[in-house]
Structure formats: structure tokens, C-alpha cells
Write a protein that holds these residues in place. Structure first.
Motif, PDB file in Angstrom:
ATOM      1  N   VAL A  54       0.879  -1.169   0.000  1.00  0.00           N
ATOM      2  CA  VAL A  54       0.000   0.000   0.000  1.00  0.00           C
ATOM      3  C   VAL A  54       0.916   1.218   0.000  1.00  0.00           C
ATOM      4  CG1 VAL A  54      -1.823   1.252   1.203  1.00  0.00           C
ATOM      5  CG2 VAL A  54      -1.776  -1.263   1.267  1.00  0.00           C
ATOM      6  N   ASP A  55       0.946   1.911  -1.125  1.00  0.00           N
ATOM      7  CA  ASP A  55       1.878   3.023  -1.316  1.00  0.00           C
ATOM      8  C   ASP A  55       1.542   4.200  -0.406  1.00  0.00           C
ATOM      9  OD1 ASP A  55       4.105   4.112  -3.131  1.00  0.00           O
ATOM     10  OD2 ASP A  55       2.589   5.687  -3.204  1.00  0.00           O
ATOM     11  N   VAL A  56       2.575   4.786   0.150  1.00  0.00           N
ATOM     12  CA  VAL A  56       2.411   5.922   1.058  1.00  0.00           C
ATOM     13  C   VAL A  56       1.705   7.085   0.368  1.00  0.00           C
ATOM     14  CG1 VAL A  56       4.677   6.954   0.607  1.00  0.00           C
ATOM     15  CG2 VAL A  56       3.604   7.277   2.837  1.00  0.00           C
ATOM     16  N   GLU A  57       1.936   7.253  -0.923  1.00  0.00           N
ATOM     17  CA  GLU A  57       1.289   8.340  -1.659  1.00  0.00           C
ATOM     18  C   GLU A  57      -0.187   8.050  -1.919  1.00  0.00           C
ATOM     19  OE1 GLU A  57       2.669  11.306  -2.533  1.00  0.00           O
ATOM     20  OE2 GLU A  57       4.479  10.668  -1.493  1.00  0.00           O
ATOM     21  N   LYS A  58      -0.518   6.793  -2.058  1.00  0.00           N
ATOM     22  CA  LYS A  58      -1.891   6.409  -2.375  1.00  0.00           C
ATOM     23  C   LYS A  58      -2.784   6.409  -1.138  1.00  0.00           C
ATOM     24  CE  LYS A  58      -4.424   2.869  -4.902  1.00  0.00           C
ATOM     25  NZ  LYS A  58      -4.312   1.612  -5.610  1.00  0.00           N
ATOM     26  N   ASN A  59      -2.266   5.916  -0.037  1.00  0.00           N
ATOM     27  CA  ASN A  59      -3.074   5.787   1.169  1.00  0.00           C
ATOM     28  C   ASN A  59      -2.174   5.923   2.394  1.00  0.00           C
ATOM     29  OD1 ASN A  59      -4.683   5.010   3.331  1.00  0.00           O
ATOM     30  ND2 ASN A  59      -5.724   3.413   2.171  1.00  0.00           N
ATOM     31  N   TYR A  60      -1.991   7.132   2.849  1.00  0.00           N
ATOM     32  CA  TYR A  60      -1.082   7.407   3.963  1.00  0.00           C
ATOM     33  C   TYR A  60      -1.474   6.639   5.222  1.00  0.00           C
ATOM     34  CZ  TYR A  60       1.261   9.954   7.679  1.00  0.00           C
ATOM     35  OH  TYR A  60       2.008  10.268   8.772  1.00  0.00           O
ATOM     36  N   CYS A  63      -0.602   2.823   4.688  1.00  0.00           N
ATOM     37  CA  CYS A  63       0.594   2.536   3.882  1.00  0.00           C
ATOM     38  C   CYS A  63       1.480   1.471   4.504  1.00  0.00           C
ATOM     39  CB  CYS A  63       1.380   3.817   3.636  1.00  0.00           C
ATOM     40  SG  CYS A  63       2.107   4.521   5.122  1.00  0.00           S
ATOM     41  N   THR A  64       2.153   0.722   3.627  1.00  0.00           N
ATOM     42  CA  THR A  64       3.108  -0.299   4.055  1.00  0.00           C
ATOM     43  C   THR A  64       4.434  -0.175   3.304  1.00  0.00           C
ATOM     44  OG1 THR A  64       2.247  -1.880   2.437  1.00  0.00           O
ATOM     45  CG2 THR A  64       1.296  -1.949   4.663  1.00  0.00           C
ATOM     46  N   MET A 125       3.564   3.592   9.203  1.00  0.00           N
ATOM     47  CA  MET A 125       3.832   2.537   8.234  1.00  0.00           C
ATOM     48  C   MET A 125       4.151   1.230   8.954  1.00  0.00           C
ATOM     49  SD  MET A 125       6.624   2.618   5.125  1.00  0.00           S
ATOM     50  CE  MET A 125       6.065   4.201   4.550  1.00  0.00           C
TER      51      MET A 125
END
Length: 154
Positions: A54-60, A63-64, A125
Motif C-alpha cells: 500500500v503506497d504511502v502516496e496512495k493511502n497514507y 501505507c506499508t 507505516m
């Protein structure tokens, strides 16, 4: 690579700030192992990694790790040659591979900045990793692919 280390693989992975997965292709499961020892993942957006990281930019909030993708897409012929290139040096002769490396470099910088300057975001994260690992399963993946198959078939 646990098969290359006789001792210390789990400890090395658990002591890492990030696990880096610059995969050309990754079917499933690659990100789960780092998650289970508390290590976020930096991965090329390909195959099962897109489902796992789960990208930090997509879903803070959830995110993983970080996903990256090269700006250019290879032709089918270039992709076949790239996959079969015997060495990284040979792969560097392909523009798409150079774009992959450049995108990874940018993402590594972003990840380092997050770790160094945004401790709360990095801690968030870390707190998401185990839950993400336990939510992934072959059964879930098969169900999603079955849905896609049915859509394509109709």
C-alpha cells in the motif's frame, strides 16, 4: 535470500529500514515476509506487489511502503529481451531498464527522507505491516482473478 544465508536472515530482515524489491515480475507473497518481521517494502509496481504494498502516496493511513514505476513502457520484444538478459550490465542497454533504475533511485530518496524527517509517518507505516500481511491469502487472490476471468469471459 534465505537460501543464501545459513544464519541471520530473519535478524537481518528485521533490522532493515526497508526491504527493496526491484522485481521485473513478482507473482505473490514477496512482501509478506518483510512485513512479518516489521520491515516496510519499496517495490516496483508489478504483479502481486501492486496488491501487497500500500503506497504511502496512495493511502497514507494504511501505507506499508513505496511503489514505483518507470515512466516508459517496453515493447513486447524489448520486454522479452530484457527478461532474458543474463546480467544487470546487459539489462542497462535497454531504455526501459534504465528508466526502472532511475525511478527506483528517486523512490529510495523519498523513502530515506520519510524515514529521516517524518518519524510519525514511518511509525504509522510500521504499525500497518502485520495487519497487511495477515490480510493477504491465496484464496483472496484466486477469488479476484476468478472475478476478472468471469468478466473477460462474458
Amino acid at each position: 535470500y534465505p537460501f543464501r544465508l545459513k544464519h541471520g536472515y530473519k535478524e537481518m530482515m528485521a533490522g532493515s529500514t526497508y526491504a527493496i524489491m526491484p522485481s521485473l515480475y513478482e507473482p505473490f507473497g514477496g512482501a509478506t515476509e518483510p512485513y512479518l518481521v516489521g520491515t516496510p517494502v519499496i517495490a516496483r509496481a508489478t504483479g502481486g506487489l501492486v496488491q501487497q504494498v500500500v503506497d504511502v502516496e496512495k493511502n497514507y493511513k494504511d501505507c506499508t511502503g513505496f511503489l514505483y514505476r518507470e515512466a516508459t513502457s517496453p515493447t513486447l520484444g524489448e520486454w522479452s529481451q530484457l527478461e532474458n538478459a543474463p546480467t544487470p550490465h546487459r539489462r542497462m542497454t535497454f531504455p526501459t531498464y534504465g528508466a526502472m533504475v532511475a525511478s527506483l533511485a528517486v523512490t529510495l530518496t523519498r523513502a530515506g527522507c520519510l524515514y529521516q524527517n517524518q518519524k510519525q509517518a514511518y511509525a504509522q507505516m510500521l504499525s500497518n505491516l502485520f495487519l497487511q500481511a495477515t490480510q493477504l491469502s491465496w484464496e483472496q487472490t484466486v477469488a479476484k482473478y476468478s472475478e476478472l476471468y468471469e468478466i473477460a469471459r462474458s
